[in-house]
Each structure stands twice: as C-alpha cells, then as structure tokens.
Design an enzyme around this catalytic site. Structure first.
Site, mmCIF file in Angstrom:
data_model
loop_
_atom_site.group_PDB
_atom_site.id
_atom_site.type_symbol
_atom_site.label_atom_id
_atom_site.label_comp_id
_atom_site.label_asym_id
_atom_site.label_seq_id
_atom_site.Cartn_x
_atom_site.Cartn_y
_atom_site.Cartn_z
ATOM 1 C CG MET A 70 -9.569 7.313 6.279
ATOM 2 S SD MET A 70 -10.155 5.798 5.483
ATOM 3 C CE MET A 70 -10.839 4.907 6.900
ATOM 4 C CE LYS B 11 -7.607 -0.393 -2.479
ATOM 5 N NZ LYS B 11 -8.867 0.100 -3.029
ATOM 6 C CG ASP C 165 -2.183 -0.771 1.047
ATOM 7 O OD1 ASP C 165 -2.433 -1.232 -0.079
ATOM 8 O OD2 ASP C 165 -2.927 -0.935 2.028
#
Length: 259
Positions: free
Chosen positions: A178, A61, A39
């Site tokens: 996030m 990602k 990632d």
C-alpha cells in the site's frame, strides 16, 4: 486456563489472486461455509469452491477506495455466527499480514467467538517470486521486513530514514504494501539511508493474468512508477535480492520491464 467458546468463525487467506495458490485447508474451509464474507481483492474464481447454497456477502476492503466500515463487517460476522451459521471471513493474501485479521480476532473473541485462521500466500512473497527472485538470500539478505506504506489516520507512520538505515546495516529486504499513493514520501525517506542504485521491483496485481511489473532502482523509483502507470494494489520490494529477477541486468541504468 483458556476460555470456553461456544461459537467459532474462520478467517481464511485467499492468497494473492491466483486461485491455484489456495491451500487445501482453505478450500475445505470455503466448501464447508454457509456464509462467506468476501473482500474485494479475492478472485471470484476462488468462490467456485463454495457450496451452491452458501450465502456470499461482498464486504469491500480495497486500499485507496471506499470500503465497507470495519465495524459493520465485525457485526455481520458476529451476528451470523450467533445465528448458527458456519462463517468464513475470506480475505486477500494472508489474514495476519495487513489484513486486519488481528483486529477481527479481538472483536470476535470479545463476543464469545473462537477463531480459526487459515493462512494464505501474501502478495509480498508471490510478487517477487513471480519474477524468479527470492526475498532472502545468504549473500544478499539476512531477513525481510513487511511494512505498510499507508499509515492509520492520526499516526505518523513508518520512520523511513530509520528503516532504511537498519535495512542497510542488517542487510534486510523491504517489502512495502500500500505504498503507491505515498511513493514520493517513501522514496525520499529510503534514499536518506540507502544508495540510489539499490534495486527495486514493483509488482501490480501479483499472480493474476493482469499482473504488471517493473524493475528499477531506488533513485528512479518514482519516475518509473509514473512512467509505467503502475497503480494499487502493488507491492514494492527494495533490496539486492531483486537482482535475482529473471529480467534484471547487471547494472540497470533505467527502469526495466520484467519479461
């Protein structure tokens, strides 16, 4: 009776960024891999543990950016395993905390592949720890909730007012991943159930040399993030435990930069 799997794949948590936070088990798994699917949030220094002959495939990602489709990553893993490769899926943080590890396990098992999981330190823990504060405390927080601020398309997402009310009643720390892109919506929801003076820490690039952080209150959260220009990837920690941070003052009136 458990099904018999002829093939295996390993999901490895690379931790929040600092390569010294890797577990010994993660280092061994990385070193034994012939193929690593990596990632974006994995520190390149982690790959120094890989075999010189290993094939390293960067598969993206990163929240808020264009990413490699999950279905394509699943196919890469399955094909490589079936070709006899020792495959490690290397993921930032922990594979099972907002890392889509559960989805990948399901797809691999459906393809007849068993999965080993090596846990990694998640940024939600590393971020606040770097400021000298805990996530739980016998006097201030009886538990902790890890929650995403990024809802799946078509999903209404977290009920922030309800979560805030629960956190206040049960004395819980909220760790939001996030959440920067939806910060105004999140902040408004939390303020309906938590006091404006509730302590908050925002940590960007937790554990890396580029780490930046700010201490503030829930009422000043949006203003602080905008002023300090904090961006993704960041974790947001909401709760009285933030007062344990080294730079916290007794009654912060404005956002404080952590020392």
């Amino acid at each position: 009776m458990s099904p018999h799997f002829a093939y295996r794949c390993t999901l490895v948590g690379a931790g929040p960024g600092d390569p010294e936070l890797l577990t010994l088990k993660a280092v061994k798994a990385i070193a034994s891999a012939t193929v690593l699917l990596v990632d974006d949030l994995v520190n390149d220094a982690v790959l120094s543990h890989a075999s010189p002959t290993a094939r390293i495939v960067h598969v993206g990602k990163r929240g808020g950016c264009q990413s490699t489709p999950q279905g394509f990553i699943d196919k890469l893993m399955i094909n490589a395993v079936h070709e006899g490769e020792r495959v490690v899926r290397l993921k930032g943080g922990d594979p099972f905390i907002f890392g889509r590890g559960g989805e990948e396990v399901e797809h691999l098992r459906q393809a007849g592949i068993d999965v080993d999981v090596v846990n990694g330190i998640t940024s939600g823990l590393a971020g606040l720890s770097s400021l000298g504060a805990p996530l739980t405390h016998r006097e201030h927080a009886h538990g902790v909730v890890f929650v995403t601020g990024h809802a799946k398309p078509g999903d209404s997402g977290t009920d922030w007012p309800q979560l805030a009310a629960t956190a206040r009643q049960a004395k819980l720390t909220l760790v939001i991943y996030m959440g920067v892109s939806s910060l105004e919506h999140i902040g408004q929801g939390l303020l309906s159930g938590l006091p404006a003076q509730t302590p908050v820490a925002v940590v960007q690039n937790a554990s890396l040399p580029t780490q930046r952080e700010a201490l503030t209150t829930l009422g000043e959260l949006v203003h602080t993030v905008q002023r300090e220009q904090l961006e993704s990837p960041s974790i947001i920690v909401v709760g009285d435990v933030v007062q344990g941070a080294r730079a916290w003052t007794a009654q912060p009136q404005t956002a404080q930069k952590a020392a």
